[in-house]
Design an enzyme around this catalytic site. Structure first.
Site, PDB file in Angstrom:
ATOM      1  N   ARG A 120       0.846  -1.197   0.000  1.00 59.75           N
ATOM      2  CA  ARG A 120       0.000   0.000   0.000  1.00 59.75           C
ATOM      3  C   ARG A 120       0.878   1.243   0.000  1.00 59.75           C
ATOM      4  NH1 ARG A 120      -4.782   1.460   4.332  1.00 59.75           N
ATOM      5  NH2 ARG A 120      -3.091   1.211   5.863  1.00 59.75           N
TER       6      ARG A 120
ATOM      7  N   ASP B 270      -3.591   2.986  14.385  1.00 58.44           N
ATOM      8  CA  ASP B 270      -2.780   3.563  13.320  1.00 58.44           C
ATOM      9  C   ASP B 270      -3.321   4.947  13.013  1.00 58.44           C
ATOM     10  OD1 ASP B 270      -5.039   3.210  11.752  1.00 58.44           O
ATOM     11  OD2 ASP B 270      -4.151   1.691  10.446  1.00 58.44           O
TER      12      ASP B 270
END
Length: 567
Positions: free
Chosen positions: A177, A463
Site C-alpha cells: 500500500r 494507526d
C-alpha cells in the site's frame, strides 16, 4: 616536499538532472535509489503531477460544497456505468483467489515483515501509509525489506536472543500500500518540488521487483497493491495511467498489476462502480476501510451540527450507515466479479488476562461471522494472534471454496439508497470519550513523531486512521458545542475549549503516569499534546493529522544527492 591531504568526497546518491535526494545517504538505500529507478519515479511524477493537482483541487471544491449544505450522492452523469451489466472486471487470478485472511502492518521493521509473511494469513499488506510513520529511514528500509522479501532472501537476527528469522515454506502473498495522493515526499525533489509520495513508494517497489512476476505477465500474477484514500473515480483513472505506463516501460502485459481499492471515504462509496470501471483491467476488488470511513464521515459533514458522531466505541458496523456501506460494497464487487474485502479487526491478544482476552476474541469472531455471512470474501487482521480465529470463521462458512464471488449472498438483495448511506449515527456522547480520544491521540502522535506508525494502545492496534477518528470527533464536538454526558448520573455538560484544556492537562498527567516520567520526558509527548490540542481546537478542521505533523519528521541532508554531488 610536503603534501596536502585532500578530504575524500562524502558518499552520495547517483542522481540525474532535475532530481535531488535530501535524505541521509546509506549504502543500502543506494541500492534502491539507483539512477534508473529515480528516472522511473521522476518520469511518473512529471507525467501525472498535473492530474494529481487537479484531483486535489476537485476534492477541495467538493468539500466547499458539502460545507455549504450539499450532500454527497450518486453522480447522474455516470448512471450508465452503474446500471450497465455489459462490463465486469478482469478475471480473478488464481494466485489471489483465496484471500480469506489478510494481515496488515508497516513495511518496516524487518522482523515484523518476516513475521507477517509467516503468519498463516493468505495476504500480507505491507504498508507505506497509515501504519508507517514516513520518516526517510522507515521508507527506505521498507523498500529494502520488500525487495528482499520478493527475492525470498529476507532474514533478520535477534542478537540478544540469538534467534534467526527467515521466510517459511508458504509465505503470504505480498500486497503493497503506497501513500495517498495528498502526501508529498519531501526528501525527494523532482524539478525543485517534493515528489508525489505514492509515486515514490509505487515507483521504487515496482521498478526493483516487477521482474520477479514476469512469468505471469498479463495474467494478473502481480505485483499487487492496495490503493488508499481515493474520493472519486478520476483518482482511479490516474492510477490506471500509472499502471499502464509502468507495464509498458517494463515490457509486461496489461493487467499484470492488480490493485484493491480501499473504500474509506464517504464520497468514494458513491463512486464504487465508477472506480472499478476505471481499473477493470487491473482490479482486485474493493475493501471496507471502515476506520478511515468513519473519519471521512465527520470530515465531510464538519459544518453540520446535525451529524455529530456518538462515542467512537459505538460507531460500529451495526450503525445503519456503516452496514449499508458494507452491503453495497459487497453487491457492487460481486456484480463486477471481484473480491469484496471486509474491515480491520483492531484487537490484539491480551496476554495477562485470560478472561479479557477471550472476550476480545469473541468480539472478533462475531464481527467476522457477520462479514462472511453478509458476503465478504476475506477480511483484515492487525495481529497474527487473531488469524486462527478469523480463518476458522471464514473457512467454516466457505466450506472449501476460496471466495463467494459467484455465490448468492445476503448482500445480493440489498437495496441501498443515498439516504441509507447518509443516515446519521446514533448513540451517546460522553466526556469520558473526549478523554479517551485525547489520550489515544496524544500517545499515537507521540509515537508517530518518534517513528512508529502502528501502536498497541489499550488492547487495540492504533494507526493513523483510528487516531484520526479521535482527532476529528473531538474537533466536531468542540466546534458545535456538543452536549456530553458526564459521570454516573449522566449530567449534561457542553464541549468547550475550557473543558478541553482541562482534560488535556489531566490526560497528559495520566499519560506520564502510564509511560513513566523518564520515558515521558525523553519522548515527544509534550510536543504531541500541544499539536493534538491545537488541531482539536482549530477554527477549521485540518485535512489530515499526519499532513500537519509531517514537517516535524522531515530531516534534510543537503549533499546526499543532486547537482552538487553527482558521481
Amino acid at each position: 616536499m610536503a603534501t596536502t591531504a585532500t578530504a575524500a568526497a562524502p558518499p552520495c546518491y547517483d542522481t540525474l538532472e532535475g532530481v535531488e535526494i535530501l535524505g541521509r545517504y546509506d549504502p543500502g538505500f543506494a541500492t534502491i535509489l539507483t539512477r534508473d529507478a529515480l528516472a522511473f519515479v521522476a518520469a511518473l511524477h512529471r507525467e501525472f503531477r498535473g492530474a494529481v493537482r487537479y484531483a486535489m483541487e476537485r476534492r477541495r471544491e467538493a468539500q466547499r460544497r458539502y460545507d455549504a449544505g450539499e450532500l454527497p450522492g450518486f453522480d447522474p452523469a455516470t448512471r450508465p456505468v452503474r446500471e450497465s451489466d455489459s462490463w465486469s472486471c478482469a478475471p480473478v487470478p488464481p494466485a489471489i483467489a483465496d484471500r480469506t485472511v489478510e494481515i496488515t502492518g508497516p513495511a518496516d521493521p524487518r522482523k515484523m515483515v518476516i513475521n507477517a509473511l509467516n503468519s498463516g494469513a493468505k495476504v500480507f499488506m505491507a504498508d507505506f501509509e497509515d501504519a508507517l510513520s514516513p520518516t526517510w529511514e522507515n521508507l527506505m528500509r521498507g523498500q529494502v525489506n520488500l525487495r528482499d522479501a520478493v527475492a525470498g532472501t529476507i532474514t533478520w537476527r535477534d542478537v540478544v536472543r540469538g534467534k534467526e528469522y527467515r521466510l517459511g515454506d508458504r509465505p503470504a502473498t505480498l500486497f503493497v500500500r503506497p501513500r495517498g495522493w495528498h502526501l508529498p515526499e519531501a526528501h525527494v525533489l523532482v524539478d525543485g518540488e517534493p515528489a508525489i509520495g505514492c509515486l515514490v513508494d509505487f515507483g521504487l517497489y515496482f521498478f526493483h521487483n516487477h521482474a520477479a512476476f514476469r512469468a505471469g505477465q498479463g495474467r494478473g500474477f502481480g505485483p499487487f497493491f492496495y490503493l488508499p484514500k481515493m474520493e472519486h473515480s478520476r483518482e482511479a483513472r490516474i492510477w490506471k495511467g500509472v499502471f499502464e505506463r509502468a507495464e509498458k516501460e517494463a515490457g509486461i502485459g496489461r493487467g499484470s498489476i492488480r490493485a484493491t481499492v480501499l473504500v474509506e471515504t464517504l464520497p468514494a462509496v458513491f463512486q464504487m462502480d465508477e472506480i472499478l470501471h476505471e481499473l477493470r483491467h487491473h482490479s482486485a476488488g474493493l475493501n471496507c476501510g471502515r476506520w478511515d470511513y468513519i473519519f471521512s464521515y465527520v470530515k465531510t459533514f464538519r459544518a453540520r451540527p446535525d451529524r455529530l458522531l456518538p462515542d467512537r466505541a459505538l460507531v460500529g458496523m451495526s450503525q445503519h450507515f456503516m452496514r449499508s456501506y458494507s452491503l453495497l460494497l459487497i453487491k457492487t464487487c460481486h456484480r463486477r466479479r471481484v473480491h469484496a474485502m471486509g474491515g480491520m479487526a483492531a484487537q490484539i491478544p491480551i496476554k495477562d488476562d485470560a478472561a479479557a482476552n477471550e472476550a476480545a476474541m469473541e468480539l472478533v469472531r462475531k464481527d467476522k461471522l457477520r462479514e462472511v455471512r453478509a458476503g465478504h470474501d476475506g477480511t483484515w487482521a492487525a495481529h497474527p494472534g487473531l488469524i486462527p480465529a478469523i480463518r476458522e470463521v471464514f473457512v467454516g462458512h466457505l466450506a472449501g471454496k476460496p471466495n463467494q464471488i459467484a455465490d448468492a449472498t445476503a448482500a445480493d438483495d440489498a437495496v441501498v439508497t443515498e439516504d441509507d448511506l447518509l443516515q446519521p449515527p446514533r448513540g451517546a456522547r460522553t466526556v469520558e470519550a473526549l478523554r479517551h480520544n485525547t489520550r489515544v491521540g496524544v500517545r499515537y502522535l507521540a509515537a508517530w513523531l518518534a517513528g512508529s506508525g502502528s501502536v498497541p494502545l489499550y488492547n487495540l492496534m492504533e494507526d493513523a486512521a483510528t487516531a484520526e477518528i479521535s482527532r476529528v470527533q473531538n474537533w466536531q464536538w468542540l466546534r458545535h458545542g456538543a452536549a456530553l454526558e458526564h459521570g454516573p448520573g449522566g449530567v449534561e455538560v457542553r464541549a468547550t475549549r475550557e473543558l478541553m484544556a482541562r482534560l488535556v492537562e489531566e490526560e497528559m498527567a495520566r499519560v506520564e503516569a502510564e509511560v513513566g516520567a523518564e520515558a515521558f520526558r525523553r519522548g515527544r509527548y509534550a510536543e504531541a499534546g500541544r499539536m493534538f490540542c491545537r488541531q482539536c481546537t482549530a477554527p477549521e478542521l485540518g485535512d489530515f493529522l499526519t499532513l500537519d505533523a509531517y514537517n516535524l519528521i522531515v530531516v534534510h541532508h543537503p549533499g546526499a544527492g543532486g547537482s552538487p554531488c553527482k558521481l
